[in-house]
Design a protein around this motif. Structure first.
Motif, short mmCIF file in Angstrom:
data_model
loop_
_atom_site.label_atom_id
_atom_site.label_comp_id
_atom_site.label_asym_id
_atom_site.label_seq_id
_atom_site.Cartn_x
_atom_site.Cartn_y
_atom_site.Cartn_z
N UNK A 140 -48.20 22.14 -7.10
CA UNK A 140 -47.17 23.09 -6.66
C UNK A 140 -47.13 23.20 -5.14
N UNK A 141 -48.31 23.19 -4.51
CA UNK A 141 -48.40 23.23 -3.05
C UNK A 141 -47.78 21.96 -2.45
N UNK A 142 -48.16 20.81 -2.98
CA UNK A 142 -47.64 19.56 -2.44
C UNK A 142 -46.13 19.42 -2.69
N UNK A 143 -45.66 19.91 -3.80
CA UNK A 143 -44.22 19.89 -4.05
C UNK A 143 -43.49 20.71 -2.99
N UNK A 172 -48.63 30.35 -1.44
CA UNK A 172 -48.80 29.01 -2.00
C UNK A 172 -48.87 27.94 -0.93
N UNK A 173 -48.21 28.16 0.21
CA UNK A 173 -48.15 27.15 1.26
C UNK A 173 -49.15 27.41 2.39
N UNK A 174 -50.13 28.26 2.16
CA UNK A 174 -51.24 28.44 3.09
C UNK A 174 -52.09 27.16 3.07
N UNK A 175 -52.71 26.78 4.20
CA UNK A 175 -53.44 25.50 4.24
C UNK A 175 -54.54 25.37 3.20
N UNK A 176 -55.28 26.43 2.95
CA UNK A 176 -56.38 26.39 2.00
C UNK A 176 -56.09 27.41 0.90
#
Length: 217
Positions: A140-143, A172-176
């Protein structure tokens, strides 16, 4: 006009699939990502045959985009170039076909990352590992990165921060990110989906062919 489904080929290591005709983690990934981003996903599963050395992918073969033309990146580059020739239908521009790869590895390259998104030769690719819980938030993050890369107004940046990642833990789009917890997205991030050519074919006309290649984890 409502958004169209994301057309996706999911390439899965035969060592992960075994005798299955599909790979359950990939299906769970798609369901979770669809829920997060409010998109439909139409996916075909392809078995990655690993019967020769040239078709076996190890962690060290998964190089950043800047190293795809190096000897170490030859395997991944060949795979990307092969995938780019795949045709979903005669009516679909190949740039709108997202390719996702599940390799039989536990980390990507020399990093501890379990996912990476590539914008390479005007096509989008996501690489994932089989590390525990990769079937939850990692895809989901990579999408999200793929949706940002395919938005001509964002060019790969988060619409809230103007950088590659969000700056708040729990997003969801935080680096970690936590791989198991339910994370958050802001409305501005969700709205950005509408300008991604993965779901909106009209957005492709505003996205000129580019010589820029990049990757992000």
């Amino acid at each position: 006009m409502p958004n169209e489904p994301i057309c996706m080929y999911t390439w899965i290591s035969e060592k992960l699939m075994g005798d299955q005709t599909s790979y359950i983690v990939a299906t769970l990934d798609e369901e979770r990502a669809s829920s997060y981003w409010g998109v439909d996903i139409s996916s075909g599963h392809i078995r990655l045959i690993e019967n020769e050395e040239q078709f076996i992918y190890r962690s060290e073969d998964i190089v950043p985009v800047a190293e795809l033309n190096s000897p170490q990146g030859a395997k991944l580059k060949r795979l990307f170039d092969h995938a780019a020739k795949a045709v979903w239908s005669e009516d679909l521009d190949s740039r709108r076909l997202l390719h996702v790869f599940y390799f039989n590895i536990t980390k990507i390259g020399n990093s501890e990352a379990i996912g990476r998104t590539y914008f390479y030769n005007n096509h989008l690719y996501i690489v994932l590992t089989i590390k525990d819980y990769a079937g939850l938030n990692a895809f989901s993050h990579e999408l999200g990165h793929a949706l940002y890369f395919s938005n001509p107004k964002l060019m790969g940046n988060d619409p809230v921060t103007g950088t590659k990642h969000h700056n708040k833990d729990g997003n969801l789009m935080y680096p970690s990110i936590s791989l198991t917890e339910l994370l958050q997205l802001e409305q501005q991030q969700l709205n950005a989906v509408n300008n991604s050519y993965l779901v909106n074919p009209d957005a492709l006309s505003g996205f000129p062919l580019s010589n820029i290649n990049t990757s992000i984890e």
